[in-house]
Motif scaffolding. Sequence first.
Motif, PDB file in Angstrom:
ATOM      1  N   CYS A  16      53.888  35.896  48.106  1.00  0.00           N
ATOM      2  CA  CYS A  16      53.661  34.749  48.165  1.00  0.00           C
ATOM      3  C   CYS A  16      54.865  33.960  48.304  1.00  0.00           C
ATOM      4  N   PHE A  95      53.382  30.486  60.143  1.00  0.00           N
ATOM      5  CA  PHE A  95      52.135  31.340  59.594  1.00  0.00           C
ATOM      6  C   PHE A  95      51.820  32.598  60.304  1.00  0.00           C
ATOM      7  N   HIS A 105      49.907  33.892  50.732  1.00  0.00           N
ATOM      8  CA  HIS A 105      50.161  32.340  50.264  1.00  0.00           C
ATOM      9  C   HIS A 105      51.169  31.831  50.359  1.00  0.00           C
ATOM     10  N   ALA A 106      51.628  30.712  51.103  1.00  0.00           N
ATOM     11  CA  ALA A 106      52.851  30.221  51.469  1.00  0.00           C
ATOM     12  C   ALA A 106      52.879  28.733  50.936  1.00  0.00           C
ATOM     13  N   GLU A 107      53.881  28.224  50.305  1.00  0.00           N
ATOM     14  CA  GLU A 107      54.134  26.931  49.742  1.00  0.00           C
ATOM     15  C   GLU A 107      55.500  26.365  50.477  1.00  0.00           C
ATOM     16  N   GLN A 133      47.910  24.430  59.201  1.00  0.00           N
ATOM     17  CA  GLN A 133      47.518  24.986  57.691  1.00  0.00           C
ATOM     18  C   GLN A 133      45.886  25.654  58.018  1.00  0.00           C
ATOM     19  N   SER A 144      48.095  28.100  52.038  1.00  0.00           N
ATOM     20  CA  SER A 144      49.483  27.142  52.109  1.00  0.00           C
ATOM     21  C   SER A 144      48.983  25.900  51.311  1.00  0.00           C
TER      22      SER A 144
END
Length: 351
Positions: A16, A95, A105-107, A133, A144
């Motif tokens: 993540c 991405f 999972h990316a924030e 996204q 995301s």
Amino acid sequence: MCQGHMHEFLKALPKCEHHMHLEGSLEPSLLFDLAARNNISLPSPAEDPSFESIDTLLARYQRFTSLDDFLHYYFIGMSVLVTPADFEALAYEYFRRAHRDGVVHAEVFFDPQAHTSRGVAYAAIVDGFAAAQRRARADFAITSELIVCVLRHLPVEDGARMYRDAIPHLESGVVRGLGLSSTEKGNPPHLYRDIYADAAARGFRRTAHAGEEAGVDYMASALHHLDVMRVDHGIKLPEDAAVMALFAQRGIMVTMCPLSNVELRCVPTVAALPIRTYLDNGVRFSINSDDPAYFGGYVLDNHCAVQDAFGLDKKEWERIAGHAIDGSWCSDERKAELRKHLEDVMVRFQD
Ligand code: HPA
Ligand code: ZN
């Protein structure tokens, strides 16, 4: 070098990412392409010879002397982003690379003030990112979230205005949380307490950059004045055992960026980072790329650099990846999927 079995394990580990500025993933090739397409003039060779070619720019990126020296190039770079399609292309390329590195999972942060000040509409930025996204979820199964950042080198009132514009997206979930970035020293967290108090009252998630160039007092201020759930960078806890104990006890995660800290001269080497100290003292952290196009590495490179410096074992990486899942701002259902993925990888790579 992180190679062989351990490298394959780190690549497979479901990661993540919590600390990545989308504008910091602008590779020089896309930068020059968009400048030409959008008719944006970059500094002339007389003004700054770094902009002569991709190679000269990449060479300059290897000689940053400080956060502000980097930010100078970061803000020039992002001036080529104009249309929703530009923002979409930028984010989709991030991405794609993140997926290659095993990010599930990316924030990701973005800086509206740096675009609206150039006449780009706030909606154009978010529409472009949201399209990327959706495509990343369909093409790579990456989930995301967007985190909107207040820029602290600009007047507080400018940031407050941007925050007010972002409230509908924060309420709908199109944007998942609030962050604070840019020049740290001289812009302490408490200056932003009104914005963060409003965000807390509305139930928005909150994080802030602190303890990158400035000291542990900025980290304590982020906790006490901004009531943050995470702190970005946060490498200064060893300066104060009581504040470190508080972070550990409250489970406040720090989002560390090893290659960034070396490139911006916050530490001499990755080995100087408090990774071992944090593991031993129960401070939760994730490993992130910050501005991968500028610092010479994406998230797997950052994991490998930590492995090279600290020689962690798989159980320790399982703990780090588990904390990164726990500290994410996705749904409980998604967290359960990610935990299952982590369990599967641990079984697949057992000795
Ligand atoms: N620190 C502060 N602001 C930033 C950074 C960083 O490392 N990267 C992009 N904006
Ligand atoms: Zn950052």
